[in-house]
Scaffold this motif. Structure first.
Motif, PDB file in Angstrom:
ATOM      1  N   UNK A  90       0.840  -1.199   0.000  1.00 18.15           N
ATOM      2  CA  UNK A  90       0.000   0.000   0.000  1.00 18.15           C
ATOM      3  C   UNK A  90       0.877   1.252   0.000  1.00 18.15           C
ATOM      4  N   UNK A  91       1.548   1.464  -1.122  1.00 17.73           N
ATOM      5  CA  UNK A  91       2.377   2.648  -1.343  1.00 17.73           C
ATOM      6  C   UNK A  91       1.626   3.577  -2.283  1.00 17.73           C
ATOM      7  N   UNK A  92       1.378   4.806  -1.827  1.00 17.83           N
ATOM      8  CA  UNK A  92       0.601   5.773  -2.596  1.00 17.83           C
ATOM      9  C   UNK A  92       1.455   6.994  -2.924  1.00 17.83           C
ATOM     10  N   UNK A  93       1.259   7.544  -4.108  1.00 15.26           N
ATOM     11  CA  UNK A  93       2.053   8.681  -4.590  1.00 15.26           C
ATOM     12  C   UNK A  93       1.110   9.819  -4.945  1.00 15.26           C
ATOM     13  N   UNK A  94       1.420  11.024  -4.437  1.00 15.06           N
ATOM     14  CA  UNK A  94       0.521  12.174  -4.602  1.00 15.06           C
ATOM     15  C   UNK A  94       1.321  13.441  -4.850  1.00 15.06           C
ATOM     16  N   UNK A  95       0.948  14.189  -5.887  1.00 16.56           N
ATOM     17  CA  UNK A  95       1.599  15.467  -6.157  1.00 16.56           C
ATOM     18  C   UNK A  95       0.747  16.343  -7.040  1.00 16.56           C
ATOM     19  N   UNK A  96       0.992  17.663  -6.970  1.00 20.07           N
ATOM     20  CA  UNK A  96       0.278  18.614  -7.802  1.00 20.07           C
ATOM     21  C   UNK A  96       1.232  19.551  -8.510  1.00 20.07           C
ATOM     22  N   UNK A  97       0.864  20.004  -9.699  1.00 25.74           N
ATOM     23  CA  UNK A  97       1.679  20.927 -10.492  1.00 25.74           C
ATOM     24  C   UNK A  97       3.019  20.261 -10.843  1.00 25.74           C
ATOM     25  N   UNK A  98       4.153  20.860 -10.458  1.00 23.80           N
ATOM     26  CA  UNK A  98       5.430  20.199 -10.685  1.00 23.80           C
ATOM     27  C   UNK A  98       5.519  18.876  -9.965  1.00 23.80           C
TER      28      UNK A  98
ATOM     29  N   UNK B 146      -0.903  18.460 -13.632  1.00 20.32           N
ATOM     30  CA  UNK B 146       0.505  18.254 -13.964  1.00 20.32           C
ATOM     31  C   UNK B 146       0.911  18.874 -15.302  1.00 20.32           C
ATOM     32  N   UNK B 147       2.200  19.183 -15.403  1.00 19.83           N
ATOM     33  CA  UNK B 147       2.816  19.470 -16.696  1.00 19.83           C
ATOM     34  C   UNK B 147       3.154  18.114 -17.306  1.00 19.83           C
ATOM     35  N   UNK B 148       2.627  17.808 -18.471  1.00 19.06           N
ATOM     36  CA  UNK B 148       2.927  16.521 -19.096  1.00 19.06           C
ATOM     37  C   UNK B 148       3.865  16.652 -20.293  1.00 19.06           C
ATOM     38  N   UNK B 149       4.063  17.862 -20.776  1.00 18.30           N
ATOM     39  CA  UNK B 149       4.939  18.099 -21.933  1.00 18.30           C
ATOM     40  C   UNK B 149       5.720  19.385 -21.663  1.00 18.30           C
ATOM     41  N   UNK B 150       6.986  19.230 -21.237  1.00 21.94           N
ATOM     42  CA  UNK B 150       7.778  20.403 -20.855  1.00 21.94           C
ATOM     43  C   UNK B 150       8.055  21.324 -22.026  1.00 21.94           C
ATOM     44  N   UNK B 151       8.303  20.778 -23.205  1.00 20.77           N
ATOM     45  CA  UNK B 151       8.569  21.629 -24.364  1.00 20.77           C
ATOM     46  C   UNK B 151       7.343  22.472 -24.704  1.00 20.77           C
ATOM     47  N   UNK B 152       6.165  21.876 -24.639  1.00 26.65           N
ATOM     48  CA  UNK B 152       4.941  22.635 -24.901  1.00 26.65           C
ATOM     49  C   UNK B 152       4.743  23.707 -23.843  1.00 26.65           C
ATOM     50  N   UNK B 153       4.980  23.366 -22.584  1.00 27.47           N
ATOM     51  CA  UNK B 153       4.778  24.330 -21.505  1.00 27.47           C
ATOM     52  C   UNK B 153       5.762  25.490 -21.615  1.00 27.47           C
ATOM     53  N   UNK B 154       6.956  25.228 -22.106  1.00 28.31           N
ATOM     54  CA  UNK B 154       7.920  26.304 -22.326  1.00 28.31           C
ATOM     55  C   UNK B 154       7.344  27.375 -23.239  1.00 28.31           C
ATOM     56  N   UNK B 155       6.619  26.967 -24.263  1.00 27.81           N
ATOM     57  CA  UNK B 155       6.026  27.925 -25.186  1.00 27.81           C
ATOM     58  C   UNK B 155       4.755  28.557 -24.667  1.00 27.81           C
TER      59      UNK B 155
ATOM     60  N   UNK C 217      -5.333  20.940 -21.026  1.00 29.72           N
ATOM     61  CA  UNK C 217      -5.037  20.137 -22.219  1.00 29.72           C
ATOM     62  C   UNK C 217      -3.813  19.251 -22.019  1.00 29.72           C
ATOM     63  N   UNK C 218      -2.928  19.634 -21.080  1.00 25.42           N
ATOM     64  CA  UNK C 218      -1.792  18.755 -20.778  1.00 25.42           C
ATOM     65  C   UNK C 218      -2.288  17.386 -20.320  1.00 25.42           C
TER      66      UNK C 218
ATOM     67  N   UNK D  74      11.759  14.041 -19.651  1.00 34.42           N
ATOM     68  CA  UNK D  74      11.122  14.622 -18.471  1.00 34.42           C
ATOM     69  C   UNK D  74       9.637  14.889 -18.709  1.00 34.42           C
ATOM     70  N   UNK D  75       9.079  14.332 -19.772  1.00 41.86           N
ATOM     71  CA  UNK D  75       7.693  14.610 -20.157  1.00 41.86           C
ATOM     72  C   UNK D  75       6.882  13.327 -20.197  1.00 41.86           C
ATOM     73  N   UNK D  76       5.881  13.253 -19.335  1.00 40.76           N
ATOM     74  CA  UNK D  76       5.077  12.034 -19.215  1.00 40.76           C
ATOM     75  C   UNK D  76       4.263  11.740 -20.469  1.00 40.76           C
ATOM     76  N   UNK D  77       4.071  12.717 -21.336  1.00 41.90           N
ATOM     77  CA  UNK D  77       3.333  12.488 -22.568  1.00 41.90           C
ATOM     78  C   UNK D  77       3.967  11.384 -23.389  1.00 41.90           C
TER      79      UNK D  77
END
Length: 265
Positions: free
Chosen positions: A113-121, A145-154, A212-213, A184-187
């Motif tokens: 029962x290991x759970x992982x939680x995060x928001x934004x970065x 989350x940011x799923x595409x760092x290159x897209x978020x850069x723009x 949309x991410x 570094x992009x989960x997409x």
């Protein structure tokens, strides 16, 4: 000066399997000798291991669960001297996994029962850590989350200099820089994430990271046939709703058909 820690919360260190350095984290265990569930809480883009204490600690106390808040190389900012090691780097992701292994060896933790939680970065980092070790987690809850760092850069000029500091330059600067953005992009990790119990949430009016991410990532997961995810576009902005995440974790804990697993990769 370090913040004063709440009762029961301690500072720990563990050795990074990535570079051999000593890495810090905050840790809470409710006590007792029986194994308890562990929530791994990930800090947001601009902050450090202290910023999720207020939101997550009370909910862990109520349930008698343990809480691990890793630093995973610190804020994803130009001002961080280790900026290249942040923002979902291989070292940062390894820190999250190493931290889990360290506390599971020292304390009575229920590895099923290991759970992982995060928001934004932290939501971005949660997806990357889930993709790196999909069999490890009973459930992963990622918010805005940011799923595409290159897209978020723009898309976000305010954060573009920080993204460049983390990835070594702007998208297109070199093949090496573009590789950093991809890794570094989960997409790009839908296949790995399809093996995770994933709950993904995004605010429809998020002013920092477009919803949309998350929608694009879900599209990729559907393309590879993923069936173990929940997706919500909620009426909100750049938010993380802790009670919702913990309620979902509780539901998974009662399901004995998926028992989590071991570190991989």
């Amino acid at each position: 000066m370090k913040a004063t820690l709440p009762d029961g919360v301690i500072e720990i260190t563990f050795v990074s399997s990535g570079d051999g350095g000593s890495e810090p984290a905050l840790f809470y265990h409710p006590g007792g000798t029986g194994p308890v569930p562990l929530v791994v809480g990930l800090h947001t883009w601009s902050y450090d291991r202290y910023n999720q204490l207020e939101g997550m600690l009370p909910l862990c106390r109520e349930r008698g669960w343990a809480l691990l808040l890793p630093e995973f190389r610190g804020p994803n900012l130009v001002t961080n001297r280790r900026a290249r090691q942040t923002a979902g780097s291989a070292l940062a992701v390894r820190d999250i996994l190493d931290g889990v292994e360290a506390v599971a060896k020292r304390y009575p933790i229920d590895r099923g029962n290991l759970f992982l939680l995060g928001g934004s970065g932290g939501g971005m980092a949660a997806l990357l850590a889930a993709a790196a070790a999909p069999e490890l987690w009973k459930g992963v809850s990622s918010w805005v989350p940011i799923t595409d760092l290159a897209a978020w850069h723009g898309e976000n000029q305010e954060y573009a200099p920080h993204i460049e500091a983390c990835c070594g330059g702007a998208p297109g600067a070199s093949d090496e820089v573009d590789r950093e953005y991809r890794e570094r992009s989960a997409i790009n990790m839908a296949e790995q994430l399809s093996r995770v119990n994933l709950s993904l949430h995004h605010g429809r009016f998020d002013p920092l990271v477009s919803w949309r991410h998350s929608r694009r990532l879900i599209g990729e997961m559907e393309r590879v046939g993923a069936e173990r995810f929940f997706f919500e576009i909620f009426d909100g902005e750049h938010d993380i709703r802790y009670p919702v995440a913990f309620g979902w974790f509780e539901g998974l804990r009662k399901n004995d058909n998926n028992q989590g697993g071991r570190l991989t990769g």
